[in-house]
Design an enzyme around this catalytic site. Structure first.
Site, mmCIF file in Angstrom:
data_model
loop_
_atom_site.group_PDB
_atom_site.id
_atom_site.type_symbol
_atom_site.label_atom_id
_atom_site.label_comp_id
_atom_site.label_asym_id
_atom_site.label_seq_id
_atom_site.Cartn_x
_atom_site.Cartn_y
_atom_site.Cartn_z
ATOM 1 N N HIS A 67 16.661 42.202 -7.587
ATOM 2 C CA HIS A 67 17.989 42.835 -7.722
ATOM 3 C C HIS A 67 18.936 42.328 -6.644
ATOM 4 C CE1 HIS A 67 16.537 45.439 -4.523
ATOM 5 N NE2 HIS A 67 17.762 45.873 -4.358
ATOM 6 N N LYS A 72 11.994 39.083 -0.093
ATOM 7 C CA LYS A 72 11.552 39.041 1.303
ATOM 8 C C LYS A 72 10.273 39.835 1.483
ATOM 9 C CE LYS A 72 12.647 37.909 5.559
ATOM 10 N NZ LYS A 72 11.248 37.470 5.705
ATOM 11 N N LYS A 96 11.844 49.430 1.060
ATOM 12 C CA LYS A 96 12.111 49.365 2.492
ATOM 13 C C LYS A 96 13.464 48.696 2.753
ATOM 14 C CE LYS A 96 8.409 47.891 4.570
ATOM 15 N NZ LYS A 96 7.363 47.132 5.290
ATOM 16 N N LYS A 108 5.760 39.904 -1.414
ATOM 17 C CA LYS A 108 4.651 39.864 -0.445
ATOM 18 C C LYS A 108 3.697 38.750 -0.836
ATOM 19 C CE LYS A 108 3.338 42.532 3.059
ATOM 20 N NZ LYS A 108 4.302 43.341 3.807
ATOM 21 N N SER A 364 14.107 40.331 10.746
ATOM 22 C CA SER A 364 13.979 39.122 9.930
ATOM 23 C C SER A 364 15.328 38.788 9.282
ATOM 24 C CB SER A 364 12.953 39.328 8.818
ATOM 25 O OG SER A 364 11.653 39.111 9.298
HETATM 26 N N1 GLU Z 1 5.444 42.057 7.090
HETATM 27 C C1 GLU Z 1 6.505 42.878 7.536
HETATM 28 C C2 GLU Z 1 6.651 44.103 6.647
HETATM 29 O O1 GLU Z 1 5.703 44.509 6.014
HETATM 30 C C3 GLU Z 1 7.808 42.093 7.716
HETATM 31 C C4 GLU Z 1 8.381 41.493 6.485
HETATM 32 C C5 GLU Z 1 9.568 40.573 6.734
HETATM 33 O O2 GLU Z 1 10.011 40.458 7.851
HETATM 34 O O3 GLU Z 1 10.028 39.977 5.755
HETATM 35 O O4 GLU Z 1 7.657 44.746 6.598
#
Ligand code: GLU
Length: 473
Positions: A67, A72, A96, A108, A364
């Site tokens: 979306h 990320k 998140k 992921k 990030s």
């Molecule tokens: N692995 C981290 C998380 O679960 C960071 C992910 C990121 O920075 O893209 O939020």
């Protein structure tokens, strides 16, 4: 780690999502779209190990939602990786990012290996091959999908990823933005390493500063003097412990997979880390008591419990024995829906993963912006601000006839460095998100817990974004 009698990790996420949908106004079809994982790339590739053996590596990249672009989310190295887990973690990333207003979809990745069983050279080969598989299928790029560290990975792996990507995309001026969590020398941003732990601290501190919430829990306001237990001494757990200790809390127990240690007067995370480095274990730390099982730390009395390792560690079988007043989910998915129910009944406050550990992805986002803008934060304004502050101070001193000390002058004149701006952006993000979720929860007494309020917040934001995009006929 998953509990056979309970739901799979992805089912747990779906269950929490569904619990929240009745507090939103979106039609069923749109909710289905928000919940679904859009693209799943499951791959197998061969890697020749140091002893000449060929091993077939199982790996995944899941893009939960587009979306917003890019997608990320981190990449984990663990022998517990499977498709269901990566799907769950990708979904959590979407929610998140939405809550903390980071304009990304969720994704992921996971490679099913135990990094301890591989040499550095083998890990490099696996990481580079994984990256080239992602490039081949258009599953990575600064405007497509941007990985980051997660359980079992860090700066080193991110450096391999950016190098592999850049070599396959010559001339791509934005190549550094294909991955975050890089070393500073490879385009990383200052403040990324501690970001998740610091974000957890900012989030919990904000909750502890809410007098009505603390009163309900029978606690005084503020983090000072609070007894904290941290499970997991990886990057996230280590930094959680550090920031709580530095702000006057007592870290009374620390757990790792080999066991747990307890000291009512508080433990120093750096000393524990050095002890583990020297002896290979956190056990037998001077002045601390060993707890028989690592999981005993989860059941020890404290004010704030921080699970900072893997999912499903607190479930239907042990939730009843947890004696914390606040649980801060630094890990992704450490509690199952059964555990949630136990805590809601007992009045234990669960501060949910999907926003509490968003510090990593927030910074990030800052790193990605830095990469696209090709300029370090603070470069343009630091000197200007220092000169201006100096002039203001001079005026005040001449008008009042008083002079400030050299130490005070240094503090007042200081212009922002990259790390100052990153920490301040993170603090603002975590405070706003905590307040936004608490407001949703308090304005609707039917919402059973803070996790559901966080889901409502996320669903509304993703829903609005889909509605603005329009759905193709
Ligand atoms: N692995 C981290 C998380 O679960 C960071 C992910 C990121 O920075 O893209 O939020």
């Amino acid at each position: 780690m998953s509990n056979q009698h309970e739901y799979s990790f992805f089912q747990s996420v779906e269950k929490s999502f569904e619990k929240a949908t009745k507090f939103t106004k979106w039609e069923k079809g749109l909710l289905e779209q928000i919940k679904a994982c859009n693209s799943i790339y499951s791959m197998r590739f061969p890697v020749k190990m140091d002893d000449g053996r060929i091993e077939v590596i199982e790996a995944y990249r899941v893009q939960h939602s587009q979306h917003k672009s890019p997608c990320k989310g981190g990449i984990r190295f663990s022998d517990a990786v499977n498709q269901d887990e990566v799907m769950a973690l990708a979904s959590l990333m979407t929610y998140k990012c939405a809550i903390v207003n980071v304009p990304f979809g969720g994704a992921k990745g996971g490679i099913k290996i135990n990094p301890r069983n591989h040499s550095v050279y083998e890990l490099e080969k696996i990481t580079r091959r994984y990256t080239s598989e992602l490039v081949k299928k258009n599953f990575i790029g600064p405007g497509i999908d941007v990985p980051a560290p997660d359980y079992g990975t860090g700066e080193r792996e991110m450096a391999w990823i950016v190098d592999t990507y850049a070599s396959l995309k010559p001339g791509d001026i934005d190549a550094a933005g294909c991955v975050t969590g890089k070393p500073i020398t490879q385009g990383g941003v200052r403040g990324r390493k501690e970001a998740t732990g610091l974000g957890v601290f900012f989030g919990i501190r904000e909750v502890c500063n809410m007098p009505d919430v603390m009163k309900r829990l029978g606690l005084t306001t503020g983090v000072e003097g609070k007894r904290v237990i941290v499970q997991g001494m990886g990057n996230v757990g280590y930094h959680c412990a550090k920031f709580f200790r530095e702000h006057g809390s007592k870290v009374i127990a620390i757990a790792e997979y080999e066991g747990a240690i307890y000291n009512a007067d508080g433990l120093n995370e750096e000393e524990v880390f050095q002890h583990r480095k020297a002896t290979g274990s956190i056990l037998n730390f001077p002045g601390a008591t060993n707890l028989a099982k690592s999981s005993d730390a989860l059941e020890t009395e404290c004010d704030i419990l921080i699970p900072a390792a893997l999912e499903n560690v607190i479930n239907g079988s042990n939730a009843d024995r947890v004696k914390a007043k606040i649980i801060g989910e630094a890990a992704n998915g450490p509690l199952t829906p059964e555990a949630d129910e136990v805590f809601a009944k007992k009045g234990i406050l669960v501060v949910p993963d999907m926003y509490l550990n968003a510090g990593g992805v927030t910074v990030s986002y800052f790193e990605w912006l830095k990469n696209l803008s090709h300029v370090r934060y603070g470069r343009m304004e630091k000197r200007f601000t220092e000169n201006m502050n100096g002039k203001i101070l001079e005026q005040i001193e001449s008008l009042t006839g008083n002079k400030v000390s050299d130490a005070e002058r240094k503090v007042i004149q200081h212009g922002p460095e990259e790390v100052d701006l990153v920490h301040s952006g993170l603090e603002e993000t975590m405070i706003s998100a905590t307040r936004e979720i608490m407001d949703i929860w308090h304005n609707n007494p039917e919402i059973p817990d803070m996790r559901t309020a966080a889901y409502v917040c996320a669903i509304n934001k993703v829903g609005t974004s889909y509605a603005e995009l329009g759905i193709f006929p």
